[in-house]
Motif scaffolding. Sequence first.
Motif, PDB file in Angstrom:
ATOM      1  N   VAL A 189       0.902  -1.280   0.085  1.00 60.49           N
ATOM      2  CA  VAL A 189       0.000  -0.110  -0.040  1.00 60.49           C
ATOM      3  C   VAL A 189       1.084   1.506   0.006  1.00 60.49           C
ATOM      4  O   VAL A 189       1.609   1.522   0.992  1.00 60.49           O
ATOM      5  CB  VAL A 189      -0.889   0.052   1.246  1.00 60.49           C
ATOM      6  N   PHE A 190       0.879   2.043  -1.335  1.00 65.98           N
ATOM      7  CA  PHE A 190       1.557   3.065  -1.244  1.00 65.98           C
ATOM      8  C   PHE A 190       0.682   4.586  -1.107  1.00 65.98           C
ATOM      9  O   PHE A 190      -0.373   4.569  -1.872  1.00 65.98           O
ATOM     10  CB  PHE A 190       2.268   3.208  -2.510  1.00 65.98           C
ATOM     11  N   PHE A 191       1.430   5.275  -0.575  1.00 66.29           N
ATOM     12  CA  PHE A 191       0.667   6.890  -0.020  1.00 66.29           C
ATOM     13  C   PHE A 191       1.163   7.932  -0.751  1.00 66.29           C
ATOM     14  O   PHE A 191       2.338   7.909  -0.495  1.00 66.29           O
ATOM     15  CB  PHE A 191       0.616   7.202   1.283  1.00 66.29           C
ATOM     16  N   SER A 192       0.668   8.374  -1.933  1.00 61.95           N
ATOM     17  CA  SER A 192       1.202   9.493  -2.826  1.00 61.95           C
ATOM     18  C   SER A 192       0.444  10.649  -2.536  1.00 61.95           C
ATOM     19  O   SER A 192      -0.876  11.275  -2.577  1.00 61.95           O
ATOM     20  CB  SER A 192       1.072   9.285  -4.436  1.00 61.95           C
ATOM     21  N   PHE A 193       1.112  11.627  -1.468  1.00 66.06           N
ATOM     22  CA  PHE A 193       0.555  12.862  -1.037  1.00 66.06           C
ATOM     23  C   PHE A 193       0.315  14.002  -2.133  1.00 66.06           C
ATOM     24  O   PHE A 193       1.457  14.098  -2.694  1.00 66.06           O
ATOM     25  CB  PHE A 193       1.154  13.207   0.109  1.00 66.06           C
ATOM     26  N   VAL A 194      -0.803  14.497  -2.219  1.00 65.54           N
ATOM     27  CA  VAL A 194      -1.108  15.593  -3.141  1.00 65.54           C
ATOM     28  C   VAL A 194      -1.232  16.695  -2.120  1.00 65.54           C
ATOM     29  O   VAL A 194      -2.568  16.890  -1.721  1.00 65.54           O
ATOM     30  CB  VAL A 194      -2.173  15.235  -4.110  1.00 65.54           C
ATOM     31  N   ALA A 195      -0.422  17.962  -2.396  1.00 69.93           N
ATOM     32  CA  ALA A 195      -0.673  18.993  -1.636  1.00 69.93           C
ATOM     33  C   ALA A 195      -1.035  20.246  -2.113  1.00 69.93           C
ATOM     34  O   ALA A 195      -0.497  20.580  -3.125  1.00 69.93           O
ATOM     35  CB  ALA A 195       0.879  19.475  -1.061  1.00 69.93           C
ATOM     36  N   PHE A 196      -2.409  20.746  -1.808  1.00 71.78           N
ATOM     37  CA  PHE A 196      -2.878  21.858  -2.400  1.00 71.78           C
ATOM     38  C   PHE A 196      -2.423  22.938  -1.622  1.00 71.78           C
ATOM     39  O   PHE A 196      -2.612  23.059  -0.420  1.00 71.78           O
ATOM     40  CB  PHE A 196      -4.514  21.976  -2.341  1.00 71.78           C
ATOM     41  N   GLY A 197      -1.887  24.214  -2.222  1.00 64.86           N
ATOM     42  CA  GLY A 197      -1.514  25.316  -1.624  1.00 64.86           C
ATOM     43  C   GLY A 197      -0.128  25.590  -2.139  1.00 64.86           C
ATOM     44  O   GLY A 197       0.383  25.370  -2.820  1.00 64.86           O
ATOM     45  N   ASP A 198       0.338  26.981  -1.337  1.00 64.55           N
ATOM     46  CA  ASP A 198       1.577  27.531  -1.705  1.00 64.55           C
ATOM     47  C   ASP A 198       2.524  26.499  -1.416  1.00 64.55           C
ATOM     48  O   ASP A 198       3.036  26.031  -0.434  1.00 64.55           O
ATOM     49  CB  ASP A 198       1.760  28.581  -0.856  1.00 64.55           C
ATOM     50  N   PRO A 199       3.660  26.067  -2.555  1.00 65.97           N
ATOM     51  CA  PRO A 199       4.501  25.104  -2.314  1.00 65.97           C
ATOM     52  C   PRO A 199       5.687  25.596  -1.358  1.00 65.97           C
ATOM     53  O   PRO A 199       6.230  24.744  -0.549  1.00 65.97           O
ATOM     54  CB  PRO A 199       5.161  24.839  -3.629  1.00 65.97           C
ATOM     55  N   GLU A 200       5.802  26.858  -0.895  1.00 68.16           N
ATOM     56  CA  GLU A 200       6.618  27.425  -0.072  1.00 68.16           C
ATOM     57  C   GLU A 200       6.063  27.396   1.132  1.00 68.16           C
ATOM     58  O   GLU A 200       6.623  27.901   2.381  1.00 68.16           O
ATOM     59  CB  GLU A 200       6.899  28.950  -0.345  1.00 68.16           C
ATOM     60  N   ASN A 248       6.915   3.769   2.198  1.00 71.90           N
ATOM     61  CA  ASN A 248       5.648   3.862   1.193  1.00 71.90           C
ATOM     62  C   ASN A 248       4.881   5.082   1.031  1.00 71.90           C
ATOM     63  O   ASN A 248       3.643   5.149   0.925  1.00 71.90           O
ATOM     64  CB  ASN A 248       4.776   2.941   2.148  1.00 71.90           C
ATOM     65  N   THR A 249       5.788   6.035   1.155  1.00 68.36           N
ATOM     66  CA  THR A 249       5.366   7.366   0.933  1.00 68.36           C
ATOM     67  C   THR A 249       5.999   8.454  -0.116  1.00 68.36           C
ATOM     68  O   THR A 249       7.121   8.100  -0.390  1.00 68.36           O
ATOM     69  CB  THR A 249       5.110   8.456   2.182  1.00 68.36           C
ATOM     70  N   ALA A 250       5.286   9.222  -0.735  1.00 70.37           N
ATOM     71  CA  ALA A 250       5.888  10.183  -1.669  1.00 70.37           C
ATOM     72  C   ALA A 250       5.092  11.467  -1.576  1.00 70.37           C
ATOM     73  O   ALA A 250       3.676  11.434  -1.105  1.00 70.37           O
ATOM     74  CB  ALA A 250       6.248   9.640  -3.210  1.00 70.37           C
ATOM     75  N   HIS A 251       5.423  12.758  -1.914  1.00 72.41           N
ATOM     76  CA  HIS A 251       4.683  13.734  -2.052  1.00 72.41           C
ATOM     77  C   HIS A 251       4.660  14.495  -3.384  1.00 72.41           C
ATOM     78  O   HIS A 251       5.785  14.507  -4.027  1.00 72.41           O
ATOM     79  CB  HIS A 251       4.912  14.752  -0.909  1.00 72.41           C
ATOM     80  N   PHE A 252       3.509  15.431  -3.723  1.00 71.19           N
ATOM     81  CA  PHE A 252       3.659  16.076  -5.084  1.00 71.19           C
ATOM     82  C   PHE A 252       3.054  17.481  -4.717  1.00 71.19           C
ATOM     83  O   PHE A 252       1.785  17.498  -4.316  1.00 71.19           O
ATOM     84  CB  PHE A 252       3.084  15.371  -5.985  1.00 71.19           C
ATOM     85  N   LEU A 253       3.577  18.570  -4.828  1.00 69.41           N
ATOM     86  CA  LEU A 253       3.167  20.020  -4.378  1.00 69.41           C
ATOM     87  C   LEU A 253       2.439  20.526  -5.744  1.00 69.41           C
ATOM     88  O   LEU A 253       3.063  20.757  -6.783  1.00 69.41           O
ATOM     89  CB  LEU A 253       4.510  20.946  -4.033  1.00 69.41           C
TER      90      LEU A 253
END
Length: 373
Positions: A320-331, A345-350
């Motif tokens: 089970v892999f968690f790919s985080f998608v962040a809404f908002g200012d990347p800074e 098991n994680t990664a993120h995308f701004l």
Amino acid sequence: MAAAEEPVVEAAPKQTPAAAEPEPVVEPEPEPVAPEPEAVVAEPAPEAEEAPAAEAIQAPAPEPEPESEPAAAEVAPEAESKPEPVAAEATPEPAAAPENVVAEVSPAPEPEPAAAEVAPVAAQADEPAAADGDQAPQGPPAPDNESATGGAGGKDKAEGEAEAIPATLLTAYNAARETLAAHNLTGTTAKVYLVLDRSASMRPYYKDGSAQALGEQALALAAHLDPEAKVHVVFFSTELDGTGELTVTDHENKIDDLHAGLGRMGRTSYHTAVEEVMGHYEKSGTKDPALVIFQTDGAPDARTPATQSLTDAAKKYPAVFFSFVAFGDPENKAFDYLRKLKTDNTAHFLAGETPRELTDQELYEGVLANWRP
């Protein structure tokens, strides 16, 4: 011999007026008068005694004149050879000739054009038949169908599957296929989950349709990965707010409708959503990998429980892999939590402040960048 010549002399004057009548019709008759004695001596004497001359003379005169002068003109060539016997013999022959000519000439032109007309009709009949035969151009579809049903290539299969995708998902579906291929993930089977943040700061992203758009993008991706082509949706804030499901036949405005029925928006408790996903995955009994698209607009309020839940999930269900998608200012400093998260098991995308403006392919690139089931 003298007695035989006298009736000829008497018949000649009688027939002279008769011959004078057709003269206006046939002009060449006066020229061949020289050979009249020979024809008169050989044949006309016996026929003159039969006296049908009157009837024969009357018959031809009305027939050629009323029907058509051209007929007489056509007969003229024959009259040049047979007008020599101006006597009674000439009258029966023209009598038979016009009848034959009328019988042959008048019907003959009619059947001839008829035959001429039938020929084009037959040709036209053949032409449509050839045109129907030319439906062979429609034959190319046959080879195309054969290649598609033959399953010779994944491309044909993908085109067949795309026919079941509604127009609202088709663009995202095609982009997902291209991105999966670029990451060597074509043919991968996996369950797809969508986790949506319902903290108070997320209100603008529900109003502008960003949350709904992400739901449709997740579903278009699931159409490639999950044979059932569905997405399990988890809404969280301070607690677990609710769950739902997206399918290709039930997805339009579905996120907005589910969100509207979940009440007040709270805080940001990651761990409640992680625990819900793991519980659902365990109950499904599947051994397939799972891709969790985890959307949020900030850091978790309780960081320790959030990190612990993700660590436990990696140990118990590493597929089970968690790919985080962040809404908002990347800074935004709030996203430092995601930057520092070091689990397998994680990664993120701004995704930025206007995630809805991202193309489908840009979103998929961010979500799939580090997923290797």
